[in-house]
Design a protein around this motif. Structure first.
Motif, PDB file in Angstrom:
ATOM      1  N   PHE A  73       3.475   2.937  -1.129  1.00  0.00           N
ATOM      2  CA  PHE A  73       2.087   2.579  -1.696  1.00  0.00           C
ATOM      3  C   PHE A  73       2.303   1.583  -1.954  1.00  0.00           C
ATOM      4  CE2 PHE A  73       4.752   6.754  -2.697  1.00  0.00           C
ATOM      5  CZ  PHE A  73       3.821   7.023  -3.578  1.00  0.00           C
ATOM      6  N   PHE A  74       1.122   0.862  -2.037  1.00  0.00           N
ATOM      7  CA  PHE A  74      -0.326   0.266  -1.826  1.00  0.00           C
ATOM      8  C   PHE A  74      -1.635   0.449  -2.271  1.00  0.00           C
ATOM      9  CE2 PHE A  74      -2.853   1.989   0.975  1.00  0.00           C
ATOM     10  CZ  PHE A  74      -3.884   1.770   1.971  1.00  0.00           C
ATOM     11  N   PHE A  75      -2.250  -1.013  -2.603  1.00  0.00           N
ATOM     12  CA  PHE A  75      -4.156  -0.605  -2.860  1.00  0.00           C
ATOM     13  C   PHE A  75      -4.611  -2.031  -1.544  1.00  0.00           C
ATOM     14  CE2 PHE A  75      -1.799  -3.093  -5.907  1.00  0.00           C
ATOM     15  CZ  PHE A  75      -2.868  -4.154  -6.523  1.00  0.00           C
ATOM     16  N   THR A  76      -5.506  -1.545  -1.374  1.00  0.00           N
ATOM     17  CA  THR A  76      -6.315  -2.437  -0.232  1.00  0.00           C
ATOM     18  C   THR A  76      -6.983  -4.138  -1.345  1.00  0.00           C
ATOM     19  OG1 THR A  76      -8.620  -1.676  -0.010  1.00  0.00           O
ATOM     20  CG2 THR A  76      -7.129  -0.102   1.036  1.00  0.00           C
ATOM     21  N   THR A  77      -7.013  -3.484  -1.961  1.00  0.00           N
ATOM     22  CA  THR A  77      -7.519  -5.349  -2.928  1.00  0.00           C
ATOM     23  C   THR A  77      -6.237  -5.377  -3.636  1.00  0.00           C
ATOM     24  OG1 THR A  77      -7.426  -3.885  -5.034  1.00  0.00           O
ATOM     25  CG2 THR A  77      -8.977  -4.171  -3.550  1.00  0.00           C
ATOM     26  N   CYS A  78      -5.268  -5.368  -2.979  1.00  0.00           N
ATOM     27  CA  CYS A  78      -3.621  -6.116  -3.835  1.00  0.00           C
ATOM     28  C   CYS A  78      -3.472  -7.505  -2.723  1.00  0.00           C
ATOM     29  CB  CYS A  78      -2.931  -5.157  -3.118  1.00  0.00           C
ATOM     30  SG  CYS A  78      -1.159  -6.120  -3.791  1.00  0.00           S
ATOM     31  N   GLN A  79      -3.509  -8.765  -3.444  1.00  0.00           N
ATOM     32  CA  GLN A  79      -3.301  -9.821  -3.015  1.00  0.00           C
ATOM     33  C   GLN A  79      -2.032 -10.070  -2.929  1.00  0.00           C
ATOM     34  OE1 GLN A  79      -5.806 -11.264  -1.404  1.00  0.00           O
ATOM     35  NE2 GLN A  79      -6.535  -9.250  -1.931  1.00  0.00           N
ATOM     36  N   THR A  80      -1.172  -9.778  -3.372  1.00  0.00           N
ATOM     37  CA  THR A  80       0.519 -10.029  -3.469  1.00  0.00           C
ATOM     38  C   THR A  80       1.436  -9.577  -2.332  1.00  0.00           C
ATOM     39  OG1 THR A  80       0.768  -8.357  -5.247  1.00  0.00           O
ATOM     40  CG2 THR A  80       0.642 -10.610  -5.992  1.00  0.00           C
ATOM     41  N   ILE A  81       2.221  -8.693  -2.939  1.00  0.00           N
ATOM     42  CA  ILE A  81       2.657  -7.483  -1.653  1.00  0.00           C
ATOM     43  C   ILE A  81       2.429  -6.812  -0.754  1.00  0.00           C
ATOM     44  CG2 ILE A  81       5.140  -8.021  -3.459  1.00  0.00           C
ATOM     45  CD1 ILE A  81       4.902  -5.205  -4.158  1.00  0.00           C
ATOM     46  N   CYS A  82       0.990  -6.393  -0.597  1.00  0.00           N
ATOM     47  CA  CYS A  82       0.733  -5.345  -0.008  1.00  0.00           C
ATOM     48  C   CYS A  82       0.816  -5.730   1.147  1.00  0.00           C
ATOM     49  CB  CYS A  82      -0.444  -5.042  -1.110  1.00  0.00           C
ATOM     50  SG  CYS A  82      -0.681  -4.060  -1.860  1.00  0.00           S
ATOM     51  N   PRO A  83       0.164  -7.337   1.249  1.00  0.00           N
ATOM     52  CA  PRO A  83      -0.581  -7.571   3.226  1.00  0.00           C
ATOM     53  C   PRO A  83       0.680  -7.801   3.390  1.00  0.00           C
ATOM     54  CG  PRO A  83      -1.673  -8.947   1.344  1.00  0.00           C
ATOM     55  CD  PRO A  83      -1.190  -7.908   0.169  1.00  0.00           C
TER      56      PRO A  83
END
Length: 223
Positions: A89-99
């Motif tokens: 699970f993620f979101f495209t604007t996430c700048q923490t763990i998502c990348p």
């Protein structure tokens, strides 16, 4: 005495080799094959599980779903029928763990690029923001292979229910309405029977290696 050993040296070597082979065969027969656990809500951190399913001890499976991927195509369980897959699970604007997670999922994609038995599935936890167009842009930027990896959006309640009731991989934040959640770093390994077989820290390279090893274990279960 020396002549005796010299005379039977060849037979001694043959006997030693045969003994080693026999011991190896016996060990391989008796050694139990590694198997992966089958996870149920009861075995998972309660913070990641919806209260309505926390009592389930066995027979837990991923629920059916109907979502839309980065190409605007409908994605359901049928797309993953008879496949092993990794979900997150993620979101495209996430700048923490998502990348970091996306980078590691891309690594998994590359390591399995010739393996048609394993697929990937990433769910957006901000579906109103992550439109098909935004997911497509993100997919191109991150090097997503459309044949192997679906980034999906859709009804927020459905995604919430999947995260909390099926994949057991998201926390409820409790301050943004009944269907808001905080996704975790978990990668979830799902077998061909729609059962959860492993959780892995998607930000940890060592866990990615463990995931790859467990995929092989899962494949060998049927053999």
């Amino acid at each position: 005495m020396l002549q005796f050993f010299s005379k039977y040296k060849f037979f001694a070597v043959v006997l030693l080799v045969l003994s080693a082979i026999i011991i190896s065969i016996i060990y391989s027969i008796l050694k139990p094959n590694k198997t992966l656990p089958i996870y149920s809500p009861e075995k998972v951190n309660a913070e990641l599980v919806d209260s309505t399913v926390q009592y389930i001890r066995k027979y837990h499976k991923i629920a059916d779903f109907k979502l839309i991927n980065q190409n605007g195509k409908i994605v359901t369980q049928e797309n993953y029928k008879d496949k092993i897959y990794i979900a997150d699970f993620f979101f495209t604007t996430c700048q923490t763990i998502c990348p970091i997670m996306t980078g590691h999922m891309k690594e998994v994609q590359e390591r399995l690029k010739d393996d048609d038995e394993v697929l990937l599935l990433s769910h957006s936890v901000t579906p109103k923001i992550d439109s098909v167009a935004r997911l497509k842009k993100y997919a191109i930027e991150k090097g997503v292979d459309d044949r192997k990896w679906n980034l999906v959006t859709g009804d927020k309640k459905q995604i919430y229910d999947l995260a909390r009731k099926s994949y057991l991989a998201a926390k409820s934040d409790g301050d943004g309405g009944p269907y808001d959640m905080v996704h975790t770093e978990n990668f979830v390994l799902v077998d061909k029977k729609k059962r959860i077989r492993g959780f892995y820290d998607g930000t940890n390279p060592e866990d990615i290696d463990r995931l790859m090893e467990d995929i092989d274990v899962l494949k060998n279960e049927k053999k």
